[in-house]
Design an enzyme around this catalytic site. Structure first.
Site, PDB file in Angstrom:
ATOM      1  N   GLU A 212       5.430   4.607   5.632  1.00 48.43           N
ATOM      2  CA  GLU A 212       4.595   3.386   5.643  1.00 48.43           C
ATOM      3  C   GLU A 212       4.778   2.572   6.924  1.00 48.43           C
ATOM      4  O   GLU A 212       5.021   1.356   6.888  1.00 48.43           O
ATOM      5  CB  GLU A 212       4.890   2.524   4.408  1.00 48.43           C
ATOM      6  N   GLU A 335       3.163   9.115  -2.368  1.00 47.33           N
ATOM      7  CA  GLU A 335       3.559   8.075  -3.333  1.00 47.33           C
ATOM      8  C   GLU A 335       2.328   7.700  -4.124  1.00 47.33           C
ATOM      9  O   GLU A 335       1.336   7.237  -3.539  1.00 47.33           O
ATOM     10  CB  GLU A 335       4.110   6.823  -2.627  1.00 47.33           C
TER      11      GLU A 335
END
Ligand code: AHR
Length: 542
Positions: A212, A335
């Site tokens: 991320e 995710e």
């Protein structure tokens, strides 16, 4: 403090999510779905076993273990527990994961990885430092590190998916970890592994180039071009060590990001030629912002995951075009889950404790229905989504929860388990016709959603069916377009009267699969009813 910034950002993005998800309409999946007149209330699924989407890569049903809360310590590793083996691995947890047959597990983060020095977690345990993890404001004893994870994966029958620190870490450190893991002997880092007592290389194939990195909450967050160059350099150095690696660049953290898709494009302009896959992340919630608390809308949110996949692929293929590259990237949805209750305050702040109770989301029936829908979405996109991780696996936004005396299965365990047990072979390209219903800010939503697989090795066909009608049973007719499957091997349904029902240590089986009457086939058609608010798996032997 950094973690305060992250929490603040998450709170803000909850609000931004309103505007984004309000604009999400159905995308590519409509090519395989057809709406049918609501006057004809029977939903139909047309199956032709010659029509397939792709061979299913089992890595589509991977999972995730982060050094976060009680996932590792007290979750899979608890040397003080009488439930643990001589390695300190919880035997009951290992047994559950083995039974599930999880193919691949991402580790060690997540946000955690962006401040992690892998050298802290290897070597004699008494020499390992106790370190402050800034991402979750927790203390990490480092008693569990890379070698323990490799041993645990071997015992669990899973492949490791290693995350690399591209926040505070350098490309050189990333390549050193590859060398530590994958080179047999004769180099600095392979000899260190040997000295630590592990003569055999692990040959880890899949690696995430950071986590991320688009997020301002991420340690070492940087602009897209900078990250793209760092990913490129890391990939090059890592491949000098081991050319066989499969590398995944960080894509956007979700459609709520202001830089959604633009981040992906800028990153890929720098590193397209050096990577194999691009990551996507997404967490769903039945929140005032996203759904207005409307469960009918909530169970339709997997359709927005179809759209996210389509949009991200469009960017990958745009850059492919710019580069005139023969290579097509695949996606790593590394995710995904429902997560909206335990995401602020003390639920995300470890207060400098070891193994604090963080992100211990309690899942209900409607969460399990959406997770079933998300699995349907992953299956129908299996031509380009080759890897995905249910985030996470133990105690932290997890299907399995532990305490000192045992474990229980949360509601979302069941659809995940079915995917692992019954989805095999090739994904079928189904034509699904369904009556629809209206929710705010989305196209008409089909009551029925479905995906299926055919295992050419044994002729078994599995169908996964979501009935989004929360009040009524729905009639479904399967039209077998080539040869009809007749003998039902398995027919299970997850349903209940209370969408908010949960499992717990005291009531571990409140929400659990029940037998569904085996449907019969005649004249090439199979007719049956799906209970209201239900997720079903049916497997035939053809
Ligand atoms: O899975 C929990 C967290 O969610 C991960 O650490 C991070 O990558 C994401 O924001």
């Amino acid at each position: 403090m950094f973690s305060d910034d992250r929490r603040h950002f998450l709170q803000q993005t909850g609000r931004v999510g309103l505007a984004c998800s309000a604009n999400l309409v159905l995308g590519r999946f409509l090519s395989a779905q057809a709406q049918t007149s609501n006057a004809n209330q029977t939903a139909r699924i047309f199956i032709d076993c010659r029509r397939t989407v792709a061979t299913l890569d089992r890595n589509l049903f991977g999972s995730f273990l982060e050094h976060l809360g009680r996932a590792i310590y007290e979750g899979i590793y608890d040397p003080g527990s009488k439930l643990s083996d001589s390695n300190g691995f919880r035997k009951d947890v290992l047994e559950e994961v083995r039974k599930l047959g999880v193919p691949i597990i991402r580790y060690p983060g997540g946000n955690f990885v962006s401040g992690y020095n892998w050298l802290d977690g290897v070597g004699p345990k008494q020499d390992r430092p106790r370190v402050h993890d800034k991402a979750w404001n927790s203390m990490n004893s480092n008693q569990f590190g890379t070698n323990e994870f490799m041993a645990w994966c071997k015992a669990a029958g899973a492949e490791p998916l290693m995350g690399l620190n591209l926040g505070t870490g350098t490309p050189e450190q990333a390549a050193a970890l590859v060398e530590y893991c994958n080179v047999d002997k004769g180099t600095e880092w392979s000899e260190l592994r040997r000295k630590h007592g592990f003569p055999e290389p692990y040959n880890v194939r899949h690696w995430c180039l950071g986590n991320e990195m688009d997020g301002p909450w991420q340690i070492g967050h940087m602009p897209a071009t900078e990250y793209g160059l760092k990913a490129q350099d890391s990939a090059r150095q890592m491949r000098y060590v081991d050319p066989s690696l499969q590398l995944i660049a960080c894509g956007s953290s979700g459609p709520f990001m202001p830089t959604y898709l633009e981040w992906d494009r800028e990153v890929l302009e720098q590193c397209y030629d050096y990577v194999d896959g691009l990551s996507l992340h997404r967490y769903f919630g039945n929140t005032p912002e996203d759904t207005g608390g409307d469960s009918e809308k909530f169970v339709a949110l997997n359709l927005t995951m179809d759209r996210q996949i389509a949009e991200t692929l469009a960017v990958c293929d745009l850059v492919r075009g710019h580069k005139r590259s023969p290579k097509k990237l695949w996606l790593s949805f590394d995710e995904w889950n429902v997560w909206y209750r335990e995401r602020s305050g003390s639920a995300v702040n470890g207060h400098r404790q070891e193994a604090p109770h963080l992100l211990e989301e309690v899942y209900n029936l409607e969460d399990a229905l959406l997770v079933g829908g998300l699995i349907i979405t992953l299956l129908r996109n299996a031509d380009r989504v080759k890897l995905a991780c249910l985030a996470q696996m133990i105690n932290v936004i997890a299907p399995i929860m532990t305490n000192g005396t045992g474990l229980f299965r949360q509601t979302i365990y069941h659809p995940y388990n079915w995917a692992l047990q019954y989805a095999r072979g090739s994904v079928l390209n189904l034509l699904v016709q369904s009556p629809t219903y209206e929710v705010s800010h989305m196209d008409p939503v089909p009551y029925l959603d479905a995906a299926g697989t055919l295992n050419p090795e044994n002729g078994q066909i599995s169908l996964f069916l979501l009935n989004r009608d929360l009040s009524k049973a729905r009639e479904v007719e399967i039209v077998w377009e080539d040869s009809p499957a007749t003998r039902v091997v398995t027919s299970l349904v997850l349903t209940g009267n209370d969408l908010k029902a949960v499992n717990s240590f005291d009531a571990p089986q409140r929400v659990q699969p029940q037998a569904l009457d085996k449907p019969s086939t005649s004249g090439g058609r199979t007719k049956f009813e799906l209970p209201p608010r239900s997720y079903t798996v049916i497997q035939w032997q053809s």
